[in-house]
Design an enzyme around this catalytic site. Structure first.
Site, mmCIF file in Angstrom:
data_model
loop_
_atom_site.group_PDB
_atom_site.id
_atom_site.type_symbol
_atom_site.label_atom_id
_atom_site.label_comp_id
_atom_site.label_asym_id
_atom_site.label_seq_id
_atom_site.Cartn_x
_atom_site.Cartn_y
_atom_site.Cartn_z
ATOM 1 N N GLU A 1 33.541 37.727 43.891
ATOM 2 C CA GLU A 1 32.258 37.093 44.244
ATOM 3 C C GLU A 1 31.845 37.404 45.688
ATOM 4 O O GLU A 1 31.705 36.499 46.517
ATOM 5 C CB GLU A 1 32.325 35.584 44.005
ATOM 6 C CG GLU A 1 32.554 35.243 42.541
ATOM 7 C CD GLU A 1 32.617 33.745 42.252
ATOM 8 O OE1 GLU A 1 32.647 32.954 43.217
ATOM 9 O OE2 GLU A 1 32.652 33.376 41.061
ATOM 10 N N GLU B 1 34.772 36.063 35.102
ATOM 11 C CA GLU B 1 34.936 34.617 34.992
ATOM 12 C C GLU B 1 33.818 34.072 34.123
ATOM 13 O O GLU B 1 32.670 34.521 34.229
ATOM 14 C CB GLU B 1 34.879 33.930 36.366
ATOM 15 C CG GLU B 1 36.032 34.247 37.292
ATOM 16 C CD GLU B 1 35.917 33.500 38.628
ATOM 17 O OE1 GLU B 1 35.157 32.499 38.701
ATOM 18 O OE2 GLU B 1 36.584 33.928 39.590
#
Length: 685
Positions: A298, A417
């Protein structure tokens, strides 16, 4: 699922006596062929059965020479289908079923056996299959030369697309090696080989292993990673590979701990990033190709939102790529995974990574995004308590764009994810349970359609790492079933019946998802269409008399659970709930407020908050509907609703706020909250 236990006699294919004679003959006279002799027998047993579904165990015994890698095929006689499988990979469809070994059970010595199990669907008859074939040879109790080349053995992939496909399904082992303060600091036990074996046995083919390195890294200029940290990561990687699990490692929380300062401290951040990946690449350069690397998790950059952050993301990805590829060994063609900025699936985030991958001209590179759902739905804010059209459209758009940008152009995609934000096995629902199930099912279906590999975020909320048992077996059954097929549902998983009210017919809409509806069940008893319920198109109506019977004495809460069953997948549970309007009492607090509450069987759907002038009150000032867990936190067993500090801090001093709690049963209850200095009071309307 509530299967009826079946003590069906095992069906054994292959005569033991014939096999014994063949084995003796081979021992006396020696081999007559340079090829290995093959022979087998199969024990097939249905251990549980219910209308439309069943569970079976299969044991295959090798009567020939030792086998290293096996595939067992059979044909269905009555149109049965495998819906999920464990201890083997289901690799066929239609009238032929095929179970393929994993690395940990690929070898079967002469006289030894391998076992696996599966759930299946059926209609009409459920006759046992015949004609089992091990590596292409009929299991008839005799031995002879093989008719096909055995499967199995070391796995190699010609390109990233093949390798990423082989990773599906996948799971994260989160909040462990990525936890700050040590591997157990965030409440999980240390990773064990048994944990990895459990994931493998439950059908997973790979793990994402998030690793945070910063706390174990020395100062500039060397930024040396502590040997004990490197070797602990290597130990877990070794266990994974030994148990036939691919594994992907990364730099995880480093992304927000120091990598995000790249725009403000460029040279030092780049030096540290490059030093870390140089050491990781060197340590693992001779590992097999079942290990892959992800640049970082991320990626985000202080003060550089949107397009301004893309060049920094590309700089990190290019440095990562160049270091690993230049480190030698198997890193020359190891699978490398590049994230979009924030692992976001907006088109403007996908395009720069697509352009970079194109420029690399390397067919062992994949892209990764994350997806936790349409944000207002995933956290229950702004009036999105259900998986409705806008939430569905957000998923469809995100995956369509990602497919069209990457997959359609030969770049495989890993959804690194996914889940629901803030989902936990303790505490109240952030998203209503059945609505979450619909989202999970739709996400997995679309991922299969687009050939994405999905890595669910499991930080211990799904698999209990202490007991190695699923915390919610039904939830896992729904998740694992969606790896291969769809499951049906209805418009809601609860039917609310007012305790003192007259019970009438209740209608719901079927979400068939391409399946056939096969009826309603109360435990093992099938409800009767026309008497207990009616079906008109997709409108399912449960009769008043049936609901009255199911509600029993109508105690508050769930009185019964019925199942809607479909031609495939896992049945949909519908809870019959008795309730009355909740009662809230006055309360006083300081930084927060705890409201004594009689819930009387009902649950909060959403919370609305206004000042007297009609303007919005609370942290989410852009909407009247405030966020679950941030502005309202129910405790159903304890009989309270907490107005958290975040909400109290956000409201204006001295101005009354009307909170409206909307409940799933249809009631709404108003409650007045006023903050005066260091005191907050609540008054029931």
């Amino acid at each position: 699922m509530s299967p009826t236990t079946v003590h069906r006699r095992r069906r054994r294919l292959g005569a033991i006596a014939t096999a014994a004679v063949a084995a003796m003959t081979a021992g006396l006279f020696g081999a007559v062929s340079a090829q290995a002799a093959q022979g087998c027998e199969v024990d097939y047993e249905v251990t549980g059965e219910w209308p439309g579904g069943f569970i079976a165990d299969v044991q295959v015994t090798n009567l020939g020479d030792p086998v290293d890698g096996w595939s067992l095929e059979w044909d269905w006689p009555d149109g049965q289908r495998v819906t999920s499988m464990w201890n083997a990979k289901h690799t066929a469809s239609g009238e032929t079923a095929e179970a393929e070994s994993y690395g940990y059970n690929a070898k079967i010595a002469t006289g030894d056996s391998a076992s696996f199990g599966f759930t299946g669907s059926w209609s009409g008859e459920n006759t046992d299959p015949t004609g089992f074939r091990l590596n292409g040879r009929l299991c008839d109790g005799t031995t002879g030369e093989p008719t096909e080349t055995p499967t199995g053995g070391p796995q190699e992939w010609d390109n990233a697309t093949e390798q990423v496909a082989a990773m599906e399904p996948s799971t994260n082992i989160g909040n462990t090696l990525d936890a700050l303060g040590g591997e157990t600091a965030w409440g999980n036990p240390m990773i064990t080989e048994e944990l990895l074996q459990t994931y493998k046995a439950e059908g997973y083919n790979s793990i994402r292993l998030p690793v945070t390195w910063d706390e174990f890294t020395g100062p500039a200029p060397d930024y040396t990673i502590a040997p004990e940290r490197m070797e602990r990561v290597a130990q877990v990687v070794d266990w994974a590979l030994e148990n036939d699990l691919q594994v992907m490692i990364n730099l995880h929380h480093d992304s927000w701990m120091w990598l995000d300062e790249l725009p403000n401290d460029h040279d030092n951040v780049m030096a540290k990033f490059e030093a870390m990946w140089t050491q990781i690449a060197e340590r693992f350069k001779d590992y097999p190709d079942g290990l892959s690397f992800e640049s970082n998790n991320e990626p985000q950059f202080v003060g550089k939102e949107g397009d301004a952050g893309d060049p920094y993301n590309e700089e990190l990805n290019r440095a990562f790529y160049d270091i690993v590829r230049g480190s030698g060994g198997n890193n020359a063609d190891r699978l490398l995974v590049l994230p979009t900025l924030n692992t976001n699936a907006a088109q403007e985030r996908l395009d720069p990574v697509k352009a970079m991958i194109d420029s690399l001209d390397d067919d062992m590179v994949a892209a990764t995004i994350h997806y936790y759902g349409f944000w207002p739905f995933s956290v229950n804010v702004a009036g999105f308590p259900t998986y409705e059209a806008q939430s569905q459209a957000d998923l469809a758009g995100s995956f369509q764009r990602t497919h069209d940008t990457f997959t359609a152009n030969g770049i495989p995609v890993i959804v690194g994810e996914w889940a629901i934000l803030n989902y936990g096995y303790t505490g109240p629902e952030v998203v209503e349970y059945g609505e979450m199930l619909k989202f999970f099912e739709d996400l997995q279906f679309q991922a299969r359609q687009y050939h994405f590999t999905t890595m669910i975020w499991d930080a211990g909320q799904f698999l209990n790492r202490n007991t190695l048992q699923w915390r919610d077996q039904y939830l896992f059954d729904r998740i694992s079933s969606s790896w291969t097929t769809r499951s049906g549902s209805t418009s809601f998983d609860r039917i609310y019946l007012e305790k003192a009210g007259t019970i009438g017919d209740v209608s719901q809409t079927l979400n068939r998802n391409g399946l056939e509806f096969e009826g309603l069940w109360d435990g093992d008893a099938q409800l009767v269409e026309g008497t207990d319920y009616t079906l008109s198109g997709d409108t399912l109506t449960v009769k008043a008399a049936t609901l009255t019977r199911l509600a029993g004495d109508r105690a508050y809460g769930t009185n019964a659970t019925i199942e809607a069953r479909f031609s495939a997948g896992v049945p949909w549970r519908i809870n019959i709930v008795s309730f009355d309007q909740p009662v809230l009492s006055d309360a006083t607090g300081t930084t927060s407020l705890v409201i004594p509450t009689q819930f009387k069987g009902d649950h909060i759907e959403q919370m609305e908050a206004h000042y007297a002038d009609g303007s919005n009150a609370g942290p989410a000032s852009w909407t009247p509907y405030q966020e679950s867990n941030v502005s309202w936190l129910p405790n159903y067993s304890g009989g309270t609703i907490t107005v958290p500090e975040a909400f109290v801090n956000a409201i204006r001093d001295g101005e009354p706020v009307t909170i409206t709690y909307h409940f799933w049963g249809g009631d709404s209850v108003d409650y007045t909250v006023v903050k005066n200095g260091g005191t907050v009071t609540g008054t029931a309307s």
